[in-house]
Design a protein around this motif. Structure first.
Motif, PDB file in Angstrom:
ATOM      1  N   SER A  31      41.967  41.222  47.348  1.00 49.62           N
ATOM      2  CA  SER A  31      41.438  42.596  47.394  1.00 49.62           C
ATOM      3  C   SER A  31      42.116  43.463  46.347  1.00 49.62           C
ATOM      4  N   ARG A  32      43.450  43.343  46.269  1.00 50.28           N
ATOM      5  CA  ARG A  32      44.154  44.184  45.305  1.00 50.28           C
ATOM      6  C   ARG A  32      43.820  43.771  43.878  1.00 50.28           C
ATOM      7  N   ALA A  33      43.634  42.465  43.654  1.00 48.01           N
ATOM      8  CA  ALA A  33      43.232  41.990  42.318  1.00 48.01           C
ATOM      9  C   ALA A  33      41.950  42.692  41.883  1.00 48.01           C
ATOM     10  N   LEU A  34      41.024  42.783  42.830  1.00 48.08           N
ATOM     11  CA  LEU A  34      39.712  43.373  42.543  1.00 48.08           C
ATOM     12  C   LEU A  34      39.827  44.880  42.325  1.00 48.08           C
ATOM     13  N   LEU A  35      40.550  45.547  43.231  1.00 50.11           N
ATOM     14  CA  LEU A  35      40.581  47.012  43.203  1.00 50.11           C
ATOM     15  C   LEU A  35      41.509  47.532  42.113  1.00 50.11           C
ATOM     16  N   GLU A  36      42.613  46.805  41.867  1.00 54.56           N
ATOM     17  CA  GLU A  36      43.577  47.264  40.858  1.00 54.56           C
ATOM     18  C   GLU A  36      43.364  46.577  39.519  1.00 54.56           C
ATOM     19  N   ASP A  38      43.754  43.483  38.549  1.00 56.31           N
ATOM     20  CA  ASP A  38      44.979  42.769  38.207  1.00 56.31           C
ATOM     21  C   ASP A  38      44.736  41.246  38.197  1.00 56.31           C
ATOM     22  N   PRO A  39      44.570  40.665  37.002  1.00 54.75           N
ATOM     23  CA  PRO A  39      44.261  39.229  36.944  1.00 54.75           C
ATOM     24  C   PRO A  39      45.392  38.348  37.491  1.00 54.75           C
ATOM     25  N   ALA A  40      46.646  38.802  37.381  1.00 55.12           N
ATOM     26  CA  ALA A  40      47.763  37.983  37.884  1.00 55.12           C
ATOM     27  C   ALA A  40      47.653  37.813  39.403  1.00 55.12           C
ATOM     28  N   ALA A  42      44.887  37.950  41.099  1.00 59.53           N
ATOM     29  CA  ALA A  42      43.735  37.077  41.364  1.00 59.53           C
ATOM     30  C   ALA A  42      44.168  35.619  41.258  1.00 59.53           C
ATOM     31  N   ARG A  43      44.938  35.308  40.231  1.00 50.55           N
ATOM     32  CA  ARG A  43      45.390  33.910  40.054  1.00 50.55           C
ATOM     33  C   ARG A  43      46.318  33.491  41.187  1.00 50.55           C
ATOM     34  N   GLN A  44      47.123  34.440  41.656  1.00 51.87           N
ATOM     35  CA  GLN A  44      48.018  34.165  42.785  1.00 51.87           C
ATOM     36  C   GLN A  44      47.217  33.818  44.048  1.00 51.87           C
ATOM     37  N   ALA A  45      46.155  34.593  44.285  1.00 54.38           N
ATOM     38  CA  ALA A  45      45.310  34.336  45.464  1.00 54.38           C
ATOM     39  C   ALA A  45      44.640  32.971  45.359  1.00 54.38           C
ATOM     40  N   ILE A 100      36.468  35.392  45.953  1.00 49.41           N
ATOM     41  CA  ILE A 100      36.536  36.797  45.529  1.00 49.41           C
ATOM     42  C   ILE A 100      37.413  36.911  44.274  1.00 49.41           C
ATOM     43  N   SER A 101      38.508  36.165  44.261  1.00 48.41           N
ATOM     44  CA  SER A 101      39.435  36.254  43.128  1.00 48.41           C
ATOM     45  C   SER A 101      38.791  35.740  41.841  1.00 48.41           C
ATOM     46  N   GLU A 102      37.993  34.670  41.982  1.00 44.69           N
ATOM     47  CA  GLU A 102      37.333  34.145  40.782  1.00 44.69           C
ATOM     48  C   GLU A 102      36.349  35.159  40.212  1.00 44.69           C
TER      49      GLU A 102
END
Lengths: 218, 218
Positions: A31-36, A38-40, A42-45, A100-102
């Motif tokens: 969620s934070r990857a999407l809203l902020e 932040d690709p890092a 997303a990769r973590q998720a 979602i992260s992808e």
């Protein structure tokens, strides 16, 4: 014998709490990857997905071993069968956090993440539902489990609002088809996560009361 | 005792075959409703959902009873744990057939069902996968199960093609946003059905060989 069995049950409980923490983290990161944007994150998720899968298999093996080697009755059998069902929903939440992260990575690349007002609301609502379901399990808290179940309608309504937002986006000239489809997919994944959190909460109710969806299962 | 247990296992097997027939019917009806623009078939598929749910609960209760009252080992335990996992995927296929049918009803109302070439291909491919997975289970047919697993990539590719079709549709002037979103949802549901059919086929492989995804579970 009983002592050994109690130890195994307590280990099972700890593994479920660990798996809960993993999926909470995965959905929060996604969620934070999407809203902020932040690709890092997303990769973590995405990286969490494999750990969630591994934990699911570990718990499943333990449950089958417990069912096989012991003859659990009443509350213990309920606990083990609850675990077997819960991990399926938990694993799906991990999968959906990955999905979602992808999409988030793609949207960030295209410079268009987080452009709809109702998606952040869906993200917050579903993160709260997942956390609530895991907490309800950990604390054996019936009220908390029921509060999660009550939230499902809110997330379903939010999905319909996102859908309407996207229809409007498409109608306006210049709407990018790829972005529209990515956003509707993200919304759909959040909606499914809400469904899985609801299922988990229903299994928590079952493990405490023996009732699932207003009927006794065993 | 053994005789009674064998009878129970045979009843479990029959119930799984019945549940398989129900979901085959549901997905076939849903696909035909969409492609032939037939609202009666869509309603029929929606009606099947409740029967699939009921059958899932019935099988689940039997499995838990068998695990509790008997102490199944080796192949029998594998059969029962396979059943417990399979029914979750089967139930989801029933749900998704309902979801597709509900969208089909809306698309038929708006006079725009079946307007993309790759959706019929997805429908045929996933109906074949579901039928193949159920047949593989009934006949304990390892080759057939593996053939289903191999089809999953085809369905995933088709989903991407539908996605591209819809992006094109949106880019062209006059594309209806609601229709576009409905079609992408239908494609997503078919893709998920392909995933669930693959899971079922993997459980069939497990029930025969004891191996799941290249590792021994029990």
């Amino acid at each position: 014998m009983r002592n050994r069995f109690d130890q195994e049950l307590s280990a099972l409980n700890n593994e479920l709490i660990e798996m809960g923490a993993l999926i909470e983290r995965a959905i929060d990161d996604a969620s934070r990857a999407l809203l902020e944007k932040d690709p890092a994150l997303a990769r973590q998720a995405i990286g969490q997905g494999a750990r969630v899968d591994e934990k699911e298999k570990q718990i499943e093996r333990r449950c089958l071993r417990l069912l096989l080697q012991q003859q659990p009755v009443a509350a213990d059998l309920r606990m083990i069968s609850t675990a077997l069902k819960m991990i399926t929903d938990m694993e799906r939440i991990g999968d959906q956090a990955e999905d979602i992260s992808e999409i988030a990575l793609r949207l960030i690349d295209d410079g268009c993440a987080g452009s709809l007002e109702h998606i952040p609301q869906m993200a917050w609502a579903t993160v709260r539902m997942v956390t609530g379901a895991v907490d309800a399990f950990v604390a054996r808290d019936l009220d908390r489990a029921r509060a999660v179940i009550a939230c499902d309608d809110i997330v379903d309504d939010l999905f319909n609002q996102v859908r309407d937002d996207i229809v409007r986006l498409i109608r306006e000239d210049g709407a990018d088809g790829e972005e529209a489809i990515d956003l509707v997919m993200v919304a759909k994944y959040f909606e499914r996560i809400g469904d899985h959190a609801t299922n988990i909460a229903e299994w928590v109710v079952f493990s405490i009361t023996g009732e699932h969806g207003n009927e006794r299962v065993i």
